[in-house]
Write a protein that holds these residues in place. Structure first.
Motif, PDB file in Angstrom:
ATOM      1  N   THR A  85      -9.684 -49.337 -12.784  1.00 32.75           N
ATOM      2  CA  THR A  85     -11.182 -50.187 -12.372  1.00 32.75           C
ATOM      3  C   THR A  85     -12.173 -49.130 -12.391  1.00 32.75           C
ATOM      4  O   THR A  85     -13.330 -49.413 -12.763  1.00 32.75           O
ATOM      5  N   LYS A 152     -16.786 -59.234  -6.899  1.00 28.04           N
ATOM      6  CA  LYS A 152     -15.804 -59.568  -7.429  1.00 28.04           C
ATOM      7  C   LYS A 152     -14.367 -59.026  -6.665  1.00 28.04           C
ATOM      8  O   LYS A 152     -14.599 -57.871  -5.954  1.00 28.04           O
ATOM      9  N   ILE A 154     -10.429 -58.008  -6.927  1.00 23.95           N
ATOM     10  CA  ILE A 154      -9.185 -57.946  -7.995  1.00 23.95           C
ATOM     11  C   ILE A 154      -7.734 -57.772  -6.692  1.00 23.95           C
ATOM     12  O   ILE A 154      -7.991 -56.953  -5.657  1.00 23.95           O
ATOM     13  N   PRO A 215     -13.342 -68.197  -9.390  1.00 23.72           N
ATOM     14  CA  PRO A 215     -13.641 -67.407 -10.485  1.00 23.72           C
ATOM     15  C   PRO A 215     -14.019 -65.922 -10.311  1.00 23.72           C
ATOM     16  O   PRO A 215     -13.974 -65.099 -11.086  1.00 23.72           O
ATOM     17  N   ARG A 216     -14.128 -65.506  -8.950  1.00 19.81           N
ATOM     18  CA  ARG A 216     -14.563 -64.204  -8.459  1.00 19.81           C
ATOM     19  C   ARG A 216     -13.529 -63.478  -8.259  1.00 19.81           C
ATOM     20  O   ARG A 216     -13.250 -62.261  -7.754  1.00 19.81           O
ATOM     21  N   CYS A 218      -9.270 -62.126  -9.579  1.00 21.84           N
ATOM     22  CA  CYS A 218      -8.593 -61.860 -10.468  1.00 21.84           C
ATOM     23  C   CYS A 218      -7.050 -61.469  -9.901  1.00 21.84           C
ATOM     24  O   CYS A 218      -7.063 -60.380  -9.115  1.00 21.84           O
ATOM     25  N   ARG A 235      -7.882 -57.335 -19.844  1.00 26.23           N
ATOM     26  CA  ARG A 235      -8.141 -58.413 -18.884  1.00 26.23           C
ATOM     27  C   ARG A 235      -9.172 -57.767 -17.775  1.00 26.23           C
ATOM     28  O   ARG A 235     -10.059 -58.772 -17.437  1.00 26.23           O
ATOM     29  N   ASP A 238     -12.727 -57.854 -19.333  1.00 20.96           N
ATOM     30  CA  ASP A 238     -13.250 -59.300 -19.397  1.00 20.96           C
ATOM     31  C   ASP A 238     -13.550 -59.739 -17.884  1.00 20.96           C
ATOM     32  O   ASP A 238     -14.783 -60.371 -17.795  1.00 20.96           O
ATOM     33  N   PHE A 239     -12.757 -59.448 -17.273  1.00 19.95           N
ATOM     34  CA  PHE A 239     -13.152 -60.052 -15.644  1.00 19.95           C
ATOM     35  C   PHE A 239     -14.350 -59.248 -14.932  1.00 19.95           C
ATOM     36  O   PHE A 239     -15.159 -59.826 -14.527  1.00 19.95           O
ATOM     37  N   GLU A 241     -16.668 -57.896 -16.736  1.00 20.57           N
ATOM     38  CA  GLU A 241     -17.855 -58.142 -17.546  1.00 20.57           C
ATOM     39  C   GLU A 241     -18.388 -56.881 -18.195  1.00 20.57           C
ATOM     40  O   GLU A 241     -19.270 -56.362 -18.139  1.00 20.57           O
TER      41      GLU A 241
END
Length: 316
Positions: A85, A152, A154, A215-216, A218, A235, A238-239, A241
């Motif tokens: 990340t 976000k 994860i 949606p926030r 993953c 992935r 994409d998540f 951005e």
């Protein structure tokens, strides 16, 4: 009472006498001394930014003292996701990644070790955005502002049998857990009962699975990362951005392959510690007896069976 309930009662009564250093219970969750109550209070009030990225991880492993582990310089899925990340969000800045330990680039929010100058909140507060923040907390103990900010999250899951075995190895090797000398069977029951640091894996997993439609949020799986790392990096891009060029994604993939990561001193605490854990999917078969596997399956079905979480216990 059913045969299963009888078995479960027997397990719950079989608590190990082992006590963690600084052991305490916070809102029904067991913690060791490196996650004290004042820090947990402060985490709830932590000032969240819209640009923050939180990594919620089910592998709850501290590092291991070098004088007690075998000569295996390995790391966990926690560290793996931190490095991935951070590199994605920093456009593949490998120069900084090989010079600065990952636990300073991506602080452990609820961790406090003043001897190592590793106090997660103190590291996180002055960091420039975007911050990448690691935690092992269930949803009820996370920073309250996560609910209202556009940050976000994860979440990394790993199949619970492999996770239980890895956690056992950490308990035995790390003085942070108070020189645990119990047997595998002892730890097996401790894990089922949630009598381990950061509490019940079952409660943690249920709490985060309930947020999977956000949606926030993953959800990633350790086994998928092992199976096809490049796909999971795509992935992540994409998540998050982050439309990185193919060459950068390829470079991150090479840097973060399992064999590369375990030899990297910036990701495995070789400067102070080493981490002892196998990253093989299906390693649980080397310790679980048939009876233990069946009992674990019964526990899992009772606690989480209604959720249909697609865990992979082996890789074909």
């Amino acid at each position: 009472m059913s045969d299963y309930e009888d078995e479960k009662s027997d397990v719950i009564e079989k608590r190990h006498e082992h006590v963690l250093p600084g052991e305490h219970v916070y809102e029904g969750v067991l913690f060791f001394g490196y996650t004290p109550p004042d820090i947990l209070d402060a985490v709830k009030d932590f000032e969240v930014r819209d640009s923050d990225i939180f990594l919620f991880l089910s592998e709850r492993f501290p590092t291991i003292d070098t004088d007690v582990a075998d000569n295996n310089h390995w790391f966990t899925g926690t560290t793996w996701l931190q490095e991935l990340t951070w590199l994605v969000m920093n456009d593949g800045n490998f120069d900084e990644a090989i010079q600065k330990p990952v636990y300073f680039r991506s602080p452990f929010l609820e961790f406090k070790d003043e001897d190592l100058n590793e106090v997660g909140l103190d590291l996180a507060n002055p960091m420039p955005s975007p911050r990448i923040l690691k935690t092992h907390l269930p949803t009820k103990l996370m920073p309250s502002q996560i609910q209202t900010r556009d940050c976000k999250t994860i979440v990394l899951f790993r199949n619970p049998k492999d996770l239980c075995v890895s956690y056992y190895h950490f308990y035995r090797a790390s003085s942070s857990f108070g020189d645990f000398r119990g047997t595998w069977e002892d730890f097996f029951y401790m894990f089922l009962d949630g009598h381990v640091d950061h509490g019940s894996w079952f409660d943690y997993t249920r709490s985060w699975w309930a947020r999977r439609q956000d949606p926030r949020v993953c959800i990633l799986y350790f086994e998928d990362m092992k199976s096809d790392l490049r796909r999971e990096i795509d992935r992540l891009c994409d998540f998050l951005e982050k439309p990185l060029q193919e060459g950068v994604r390829d470079a991150i993939t090479g840097h973060c392959l399992f064999d590369s990561m375990r030899s990297n001193p910036m990701t495995n605490h070789l400067d102070m510690f080493i981490v002892f854990v196998t990253g093989e999917v299906g390693d649980w078969k080397n310790l679980f007896t048939v009876t233990q596997s069946e009992l674990f399956d019964k526990f899992y079905k009772d606690e989480l069976g209604d959720l249909n979480i697609p865990f992979k216990f082996t890789l074909d």
